[in-house]
Design an enzyme around this catalytic site. Structure first.
Site, PDB file in Angstrom:
ATOM      1  N   GLN A 283     -36.315 -54.093  38.562  1.00 49.89           N
ATOM      2  CA  GLN A 283     -36.881 -54.636  37.319  1.00 49.89           C
ATOM      3  C   GLN A 283     -36.555 -53.660  36.197  1.00 49.89           C
ATOM      4  O   GLN A 283     -37.427 -52.998  35.650  1.00 49.89           O
ATOM      5  CB  GLN A 283     -38.393 -54.822  37.470  1.00 49.89           C
TER       6      GLN A 283
ATOM      7  N   LYS B 187     -19.876 -64.124  43.535  1.00 45.18           N
ATOM      8  CA  LYS B 187     -20.715 -65.298  43.846  1.00 45.18           C
ATOM      9  C   LYS B 187     -20.758 -66.199  42.621  1.00 45.18           C
ATOM     10  O   LYS B 187     -21.038 -65.736  41.531  1.00 45.18           O
ATOM     11  CB  LYS B 187     -22.146 -64.852  44.186  1.00 45.18           C
TER      12      LYS B 187
ATOM     13  N   ASP C 259     -23.571 -51.133  49.369  1.00 46.50           N
ATOM     14  CA  ASP C 259     -24.565 -51.560  48.383  1.00 46.50           C
ATOM     15  C   ASP C 259     -25.690 -50.526  48.385  1.00 46.50           C
ATOM     16  O   ASP C 259     -25.778 -49.668  49.269  1.00 46.50           O
ATOM     17  CB  ASP C 259     -25.110 -52.945  48.759  1.00 46.50           C
TER      18      ASP C 259
ATOM     19  N   GLY D 231     -31.543 -59.357  53.121  1.00 46.06           N
ATOM     20  CA  GLY D 231     -30.305 -59.369  53.900  1.00 46.06           C
ATOM     21  C   GLY D 231     -29.379 -60.507  53.504  1.00 46.06           C
ATOM     22  O   GLY D 231     -28.240 -60.572  53.982  1.00 46.06           O
TER      23      GLY D 231
ATOM     24  N   THR E 143     -27.728 -61.297  50.639  1.00 47.79           N
ATOM     25  CA  THR E 143     -26.496 -60.901  49.948  1.00 47.79           C
ATOM     26  C   THR E 143     -25.449 -60.418  50.948  1.00 47.79           C
ATOM     27  O   THR E 143     -24.304 -60.851  50.958  1.00 47.79           O
ATOM     28  CB  THR E 143     -26.808 -59.754  48.945  1.00 47.79           C
TER      29      THR E 143
HETATM   30  C1  R5P Z   1     -28.885 -56.245  43.866  1.00 40.92           C
HETATM   31  O1  R5P Z   1     -28.479 -56.058  42.731  1.00 40.92           O
HETATM   32  C2  R5P Z   1     -28.920 -55.171  44.901  1.00 40.92           C
HETATM   33  O2  R5P Z   1     -27.872 -54.250  44.728  1.00 40.92           O
HETATM   34  C3  R5P Z   1     -28.846 -55.780  46.302  1.00 40.92           C
HETATM   35  O3  R5P Z   1     -27.598 -56.445  46.431  1.00 40.92           O
HETATM   36  C4  R5P Z   1     -29.964 -56.746  46.549  1.00 40.92           C
HETATM   37  O4  R5P Z   1     -31.186 -56.184  46.182  1.00 40.92           O
HETATM   38  C5  R5P Z   1     -29.997 -57.156  48.010  1.00 40.92           C
HETATM   39  O5  R5P Z   1     -31.032 -58.062  48.185  1.00 40.92           O
HETATM   40  P1  R5P Z   1     -31.076 -59.055  49.424  1.00 40.92           P
HETATM   41  O6  R5P Z   1     -30.844 -58.229  50.667  1.00 40.92           O
HETATM   42  O7  R5P Z   1     -32.455 -59.652  49.365  1.00 40.92           O
HETATM   43  O8  R5P Z   1     -29.991 -60.087  49.243  1.00 40.92           O
END
Ligand code: R5P
Length: 311
Positions: free
Chosen positions: A94, A191, A217, A223, A225
């Protein structure tokens, strides 16, 4: 110098103290019947350079409050300098207003830590480098990349590697890792949702055919993304996909999503204490960043260079 820990990640705090050959400061964190937090320091800290280790991971609000109250206790006990060691800085996503009438909670948390009495902050792979600027006190942002690069060289160094960013926002981080891997080539998962309501399309920028892909990342949370990116890379002909992620937030069903994904392996660090499910998964491996943080603490205490840790 003293190392104090909250309850968020005691194994990491112990490992950091072990690296520095120091005992953890004798302190206790208790809760009243209504769950209010009470911190008591059982040894003299007057005039000391104190490092408080407390990632603000799940439960984020409790862990943040423990950190703030611990800092307040140290300040009132006349510690000379207080460094908030927050290996995982919660609320970091945020970091801007995504729409009207929304908060910038990362800035609010930075204000709270400063106002509680911290003199410095030490964190690892902040979600966005600009979060350093949310603090008006010195803030060191360490990178897990050297620890990851050494592991990648040892395990996958003999393969035809391709470093992949799972989204456009992570390109700078991916490029920095690729540089450490003898300038390995880079790919990006783009994406796209052309119209609202349409399902997301994954376009891969770069030719990953025949490559052992290393996805990088800062955070794995649900998980989604990562697992979607891994599948898209395999569909494009990658021979394997391994993910290196600094902060294993791993909320909800994330571990089982990883266990059932196209990922060969998910490598996270111990910035956040792993859940039993994560520890027991044969698809997840944990690298320690305790020596990296310990060395940074030593250098801060000695007033020597921290950035040269990454040369
Ligand atoms: C987003 O900008 C972050 O770098 C991560 O890619 C993201 O927080 C991953 O979130 P999730 O595992 O819920 O897809």
């Amino acid at each position: 110098m003293k190392i104090m820990s909250g309850n968020s990640n005691l194994p990491l705090a112990r490992a950091i103290a072990g690296y520095l050959e120091l005992p953890l400061t004798d302190a206790s964190v208790r809760r009243f019947a209504d769950e209010e937090i009470f911190v008591e320091i059982h040894e003299n800290v007057r005039g000391e350079d104190v490092f408080v280790v407390q990632p603000t991971s799940f439960p984020a609000n409790d862990n943040l409050m423990e950190l703030l109250i611990g800092i307040d206790a140290l300040r009132r006990a006349s510690a000379k300098r207080i460094t908030a060691v927050v290996p995982y800085f919660g609320y970091a996503r945020q970091d801007r207003k995504p729409g009207p009438r929304t908060p910038i909670s990362a800035k609010l948390v930075a204000n709270l830590i400063t106002e509680a009495g911290a003199d410095r902050v030490l964190s690892v792979d902040l979600h966005a480098g600009q979060i350093q600027g949310f603090f008006d006190i010195p803030t060191d942002n360490l990178f897990a990349a050297p620890v990851m690069a050494a592991d990648i060289q040892a395990r996958y160094g003999d393969q035809s590697l391709m470093v992949v960013s799972p989204d456009v926002g992570g390109v700078v981080r991916a490029r920095a890792l690729a540089k450490r891997l003898d300038n390995a080539p880079l790919a990006i998962v783009d994406k796209r949702r052309d119209r609202p309501g349409q399902s997301e399309v994954m376009n891969i920028i770069g030719d990953v055919k025949g490559r052992a892909c290393i996805l990088i990342d800062d955070i794995i949370d649900s998980g989604g993304t990562l697992c979607n990116a891994a599948q898209a890379l395999m569909d494009e002909g990658a021979v394997s996909v391994t993910a290196y992620i600094t902060h294993g937030v791993l909320s909800g069903a994330a571990v089982s999503r990883v266990n059932n994904s196209a990922l060969k392996e998910l490598v996270i660090t111990d910035s956040i204490q792993a859940t039993d499910a994560a520890r027991e998964s044969d698809r997840i491996r944990i690298l320690t960043i305790a020596p990296l943080i310990g060395e940074a603490i030593r250098r801060i205490a000695d007033e020597s260079s921290v950035s040269s840790l990454f040369d």
